[in-house]
Structures are given as structure tokens and as C-alpha cells.
Design an enzyme around this catalytic site. Structure first.
Site, PDB file in Angstrom:
ATOM      1  CG  HIS A   1      -6.136  -1.369   8.750  1.00 43.73           C
ATOM      2  ND1 HIS A   1      -6.242  -0.280   9.578  1.00 43.73           N
ATOM      3  CD2 HIS A   1      -4.814  -1.517   8.513  1.00 43.73           C
ATOM      4  CE1 HIS A   1      -5.037   0.205   9.828  1.00 43.73           C
ATOM      5  NE2 HIS A   1      -4.150  -0.525   9.206  1.00 43.73           N
TER       6      HIS A   1
ATOM      7  CG  ASP B   1      -0.286  -0.369   2.518  1.00 45.58           C
ATOM      8  OD1 ASP B   1       0.958  -0.369   2.583  1.00 45.58           O
ATOM      9  OD2 ASP B   1      -1.004  -0.652   3.497  1.00 45.58           O
TER      10      ASP B   1
ATOM     11  CD  GLU C   1      -8.802   2.008   7.657  1.00 46.91           C
ATOM     12  OE1 GLU C   1      -8.853   1.037   8.438  1.00 46.91           O
ATOM     13  OE2 GLU C   1      -8.222   3.066   7.937  1.00 46.91           O
TER      14      GLU C   1
ATOM     15  CG  ASP D   1      -9.169  -0.453  11.723  1.00 47.98           C
ATOM     16  OD1 ASP D   1      -8.219  -1.199  11.381  1.00 47.98           O
ATOM     17  OD2 ASP D   1      -9.468   0.595  11.108  1.00 47.98           O
TER      18      ASP D   1
HETATM   19  C1  GLP Z   1      -0.760   0.410   8.674  1.00 54.99           C
HETATM   20  C2  GLP Z   1      -0.359  -0.265   7.345  1.00 54.99           C
HETATM   21  C3  GLP Z   1      -0.540  -1.725   7.408  1.00 54.99           C
HETATM   22  C4  GLP Z   1      -0.049  -2.206   8.739  1.00 54.99           C
HETATM   23  C5  GLP Z   1      -0.998  -1.752   9.810  1.00 54.99           C
HETATM   24  C6  GLP Z   1      -0.498  -1.997  11.212  1.00 54.99           C
HETATM   25  O1  GLP Z   1      -1.601   1.466   8.564  1.00 54.99           O
HETATM   26  N1  GLP Z   1      -0.968   0.254   6.176  1.00 54.99           N
HETATM   27  O2  GLP Z   1       0.119  -2.377   6.318  1.00 54.99           O
HETATM   28  O3  GLP Z   1       0.012  -3.599   8.773  1.00 54.99           O
HETATM   29  O4  GLP Z   1      -1.402  -0.436   9.609  1.00 54.99           O
HETATM   30  O5  GLP Z   1       0.508  -1.098  11.532  1.00 54.99           O
HETATM   31  P1  GLP Z   1       1.581  -1.372  12.669  1.00 54.99           P
HETATM   32  O6  GLP Z   1       2.360  -2.552  12.189  1.00 54.99           O
HETATM   33  O7  GLP Z   1       2.424  -0.133  12.706  1.00 54.99           O
HETATM   34  O8  GLP Z   1       0.846  -1.619  13.906  1.00 54.99           O
END
Ligand code: GLP
Length: 260
Positions: free
Chosen positions: A138, A67, A143, A136
Site C-alpha cells: 500500500h 493520509d 490498500e 502489502d
Molecule cells: C502506513 C501509512 C503509510 C506508510 C506505510 C508503511 O500505514 N499509512 O503512509 O508508508 O503504512 O508504514 P511504515 O513506514 O511504518 O512501515
């Protein structure tokens, strides 16, 4: 789905790095799907160190990112293309041009998204896709409410995700509202999905994804439909799983010949 509960995030990172190394040894031209966010950072540090010690090479590999934010200036330190270069791809022996990401400056967004999907397909598809999970539920930037059949497209972040990710932007301005992300169906085409989560703040999302109903309200629940998924958790992230004890017993009794 295999759920592996390891005591700390560091042990989990070594476990996932081992899996990536095995993929690259089996097929030096493997196509890897990489996530950003904080969850895979220890894995990337481990891979950089192993590459520097000559234990693994990325020279023939290809990488696709999951992404990207829309609206950040090119080269912004929090653009995912910059982040992955800083934490992994710029520090290993991947050739220039082997790292593919969605172009957030594209004027024709649907065309860029279709082109990205076509690039993944023509590279032979993704062998191993690393994933984190949002609080959440995702996956990538899909989302809650994302279609389980979604393809790569533009999404709008929730307030919660923008708040969660604000920690990366403290000195660098606001978290963008829009993003480009591989869709849930796109992600599901990777041959092996490896989701990494650590910390108690992920426990509810992990429980919903692994044991809840398959539903768009928890996008990561789409993992339940995939035939080859490994979920690697530390003890706090696993703390709300009903099958917690069973997952531990299963992993402890795993036959030595069986890969993840
Ligand atoms: C982000 C990314 C995701 C990631 C998730 C968790 O917004 N777009 O690819 O896996 O949220 O983030 P983190 O690993 O910092 O908790």
C-alpha cells in the site's frame, strides 16, 4: 525510476534529507508532501537537526499530509496530524497554518476530500512527495485493490495493515478501521515521488512495486507510471529485486551533475 540501494536506513535517511534540503534551497516556498509511519522518521530527525543548526529553513514552505485515521479523538498521539507535529513540523520553523491534513471529523467526507485536492492544486501542486510502503504494497492508505486512478477518499484498512500498525497503538486502543487517504492518481500528480523502505519485511512489497506488473493488487506499482520516482532502499529491503546488481552499478556510475 531510479532505485538507490544504500547500506543502512541511516545513510538512506541522510540521502533523502539532502534531497529535501536541496528542494528548499532551490525554492524556499516549496510544497512538500509528507508521509507518516516509521519509514521517514530518521529523515525527519535529520531535517530537525539541520534546521536547528541553521542549514535549512521551512519558513516559506507548505506541507500536505498523505493520509489520516478516522475516528481518533483530535490530538490523539497516533493521529497523523499529531505525529507529524511531534516528529517534524512542530520542531522546525514552519509557520502555523502551513501544515495541511485531511480532517477526519468532517461530516461531509466527499466534500472534505475534494476540498483537500483543491487546496493542493491551489498551492501549486506538490514538489516532492515522501512515501513509505506497506508490506502489502500500500501507498498512503491505498490498500490492495485501490484504483490506480483513485482520488482522495475514505478507505477501509485491511486486517494486515491494522495488525502492522497496532505496534503504535499498544497503550492507546485499537487501530481505526477507516482512514482518509490521497488517492493513487492524486499522489501521482506530485512532481517527484521519493519512496523510502528499509528492512527485509518490505522486500516482497518493494520487488512487486518496482518490478512486478502494474496492478491494483500492488498499489505502489503505480510508481512505474510516474516520470520522476526515486526509490531509496537499504540492503535488506532491496534483497528481492531481480535488477539489484544493475541498480547498484547504475547509482555508482551516476554522473556527478545529476540530481536525484
Ligand atoms: C502506513 C501509512 C503509510 C506508510 C506505510 C508503511 O500505514 N499509512 O503512509 O508508508 O503504512 O508504514 P511504515 O513506514 O511504518 O512501515
Amino acid at each position: 525510476m531510479e532505485v538507490v540501494i544504500l547500506e543502512t536506513a541511516e545513510i538512506g535517511a541522510r540521502f533523502v534529507a539532502d534531497a529535501v534540503v536541496r528542494v528548499l534551497r532551490r525554492d524556499p516556498r516549496a510544497v512538500l508532501g509528507l508521509a507518516t509511519g516509521s519509514s521517514p522518521l530518521l529523515v525527519y530527525a535529520e531535517l530537525v537537526s539541520r534546521c536547528k543548526q541553521g542549514e535549512v529553513s521551512f519558513a516559506g514552505a507548505t506541507v500536505f499530509l498523505l493520509d489520516e485515521y478516522v475516528g481518533l479523538p483530535v490530538g490523539h498521539p497516533q493521529a497523523y496530524a499529531t505525529v507529524i507535529d511531534t516528529v517534524l513540523t512542530g520542531q522546525v520553523d514552519l509557520p502555523a497554518g502551513a501544515v495541511h491534513g485531511l480532517d477526519p471529523t468532517a461530516t461531509d467526507v466527499p466534500a472534505e476530500c475534494s476540498h483537500y485536492e483543491e487546496s493542493i492544486r491551489s498551492a501549486g501542486g506538490i514538489e516532492l512527495q515522501l512515501l513509505g510502503i506497506g508490506r502489502d504494497g500500500h501507498l498512503g492508505f491505498n490498500e490492495p485493490g485501490s484504483s490506480l486512478g483513485s482520488r482522495t477518499r475514505l478507505k477501509t484498512l485491511t486486517h494486515r495493515t491494522r495488525e502492522d500498525n497496532a505496534r503504535f497503538f499498544d497503550a492507546g486502543g485499537e487501530v481505526p478501521r477507516h482512514v482518509l487517504t490521497q488517492g493513487l492518481a492524486t499522489i501521482s500528480e506530485a512532481r517527484h515521488l521519493v519512496l523510502l523502505a528499509s528492512g527485509g519485511s518490505k522486500a516482497d512489497a518493494v520487488a512487486a512495486a518496482v518490478e512486478g506488473p502494474v496492478a491494483a493488487i500492488c498499489p505502489a506499482s503505480v510508481l512505474q507510471l510516474h516520470p520522476h520516482v526515486t526509490v531509496v532502499l537499504d540492503a535488506p529491503a532491496a534483497s528481492k529485486l531481480r535488477l539489484h546488481d544493475y541498480f547498484r552499478e547504475t547509482y555508482a556510475a551516476k554522473p556527478a551533475w545529476q540530481d536525484i
